[in-house]
Design a protein around this motif. Structure first.
Motif, PDB file in Angstrom:
ATOM      1  N   ARG A 257     -11.385   6.278  -5.767  1.00  0.00           N
ATOM      2  CA  ARG A 257     -11.303   7.370  -4.798  1.00  0.00           C
ATOM      3  C   ARG A 257     -11.546   6.898  -3.370  1.00  0.00           C
ATOM      4  O   ARG A 257     -10.958   7.422  -2.428  1.00  0.00           O
ATOM      5  CB  ARG A 257     -12.301   8.472  -5.163  1.00  0.00           C
ATOM      6  N   ASP A 258     -12.444   5.908  -3.190  1.00  0.00           N
ATOM      7  CA  ASP A 258     -12.770   5.479  -1.832  1.00  0.00           C
ATOM      8  C   ASP A 258     -11.675   4.622  -1.214  1.00  0.00           C
ATOM      9  O   ASP A 258     -11.497   4.609   0.002  1.00  0.00           O
ATOM     10  CB  ASP A 258     -14.104   4.725  -1.811  1.00  0.00           C
ATOM     11  N   LYS A 259     -10.919   3.898  -2.055  1.00  0.00           N
ATOM     12  CA  LYS A 259      -9.844   3.046  -1.540  1.00  0.00           C
ATOM     13  C   LYS A 259      -8.783   2.903  -2.624  1.00  0.00           C
ATOM     14  O   LYS A 259      -8.655   1.861  -3.264  1.00  0.00           O
ATOM     15  CB  LYS A 259     -10.399   1.676  -1.140  1.00  0.00           C
TER      16      LYS A 259
ATOM     17  N   GLY B 118       0.780  -1.227   0.000  1.00  0.00           N
ATOM     18  CA  GLY B 118       0.000   0.000   0.000  1.00  0.00           C
ATOM     19  C   GLY B 118       0.810   1.274   0.000  1.00  0.00           C
ATOM     20  O   GLY B 118       0.256   2.366  -0.160  1.00  0.00           O
TER      21      GLY B 118
ATOM     22  N   ASN C 185      -5.695   2.279  -5.033  1.00  0.00           N
ATOM     23  CA  ASN C 185      -4.546   1.377  -5.143  1.00  0.00           C
ATOM     24  C   ASN C 185      -3.572   1.863  -6.208  1.00  0.00           C
ATOM     25  O   ASN C 185      -2.602   1.194  -6.527  1.00  0.00           O
ATOM     26  CB  ASN C 185      -5.005  -0.057  -5.447  1.00  0.00           C
TER      27      ASN C 185
END
Length: 202
Positions: A145-147, A66, A149
């Motif tokens: 946008r929410d998570k 990440g 990668n």
């Protein structure tokens, strides 16, 4: 055969996309950190997206844990990058620069790739590239946008360095002289030596 992407693991989805959406041009991106360390890395999720203003887009995935790659961190910090296209003669150097070096290591130095100062921006360019675009960041968008990668870097072209060796007698680019490589699936690449022409209908 049908593939339900909602049922595929991310790695499988990547493999199917990377092996079918081909050939993909390779952006060999040079950047520089706030501390002055140069970085060089290739990305094949790349394309020209606008001619007014002239803009290229490079998608930089995050590391598996990440964390952000050096290219993205540098570009976020400085707002500048050089995007080189990769010729067949540079394929081995490009591949060497894709290794997972530790943070703060310059691929130019580690892989012994020649660099030349850019004219308008701080990051250096690859000396022997047939074409290099000096760019400033127009915007950087995380996705999803929410998570997120990955991040999409929208790079506005300020100046292009084009090797005289790839021009024809009319001063236009000869694709055979450029001899660029493109990414296929897995470890496969292709070259732009075999071409054909078609005239668009009026």
């Amino acid at each position: 055969m049908e593939l339900d992407f909602s049922q595929l693991a991310p790695l499988d989805a990547y493999r199917w996309l990377a092996s079918t959406v081909t050939p993909r041009p390779i952006a060999w991106v040079s950047s520089i950190s706030r501390e002055g360390v140069s970085n060089l890395a290739p990305f094949s999720f790349f394309q020209v997206i606008s001619d007014e203003p002239p803009t290229l887009m490079v998608n930089v995935n995050h590391h598996g844990d990440g964390s952000l790659k050096d290219t993205l961190r540098n570009v976020q910090a400085t707002g500048e990058l050089v995007i080189q296209l990769v010729s067949f003669a540079q394929a081995e150097q490009m591949n060497a620069s894709s290794a997972g070096f530790e943070h703060g290591v310059s691929e130019f130095e580690r892989c012994q790739i020649g660099s030349t100062a850019s004219r308008l921006i701080a990051p250096p360019r690859v000396t022997d590239s047939v074409i290099a675009f000096e760019c400033k960041v127009a915007e950087i968008q995380p996705y999803p946008r929410d998570k997120p990668n990955c991040h999409m870097i929208f790079a506005q072209v300020l100046l292009a360095h084009v090797s005289d060796a790839v021009l024809n007698d009319k001063g236009r680019v000869d694709p055979h002289k450029m001899d660029l490589i493109g990414r296929l699936g897995g470890a496969a690449y292709t070259r732009t030596l075999e071409t054909f022409e078609m005239v668009r209908p009026g």
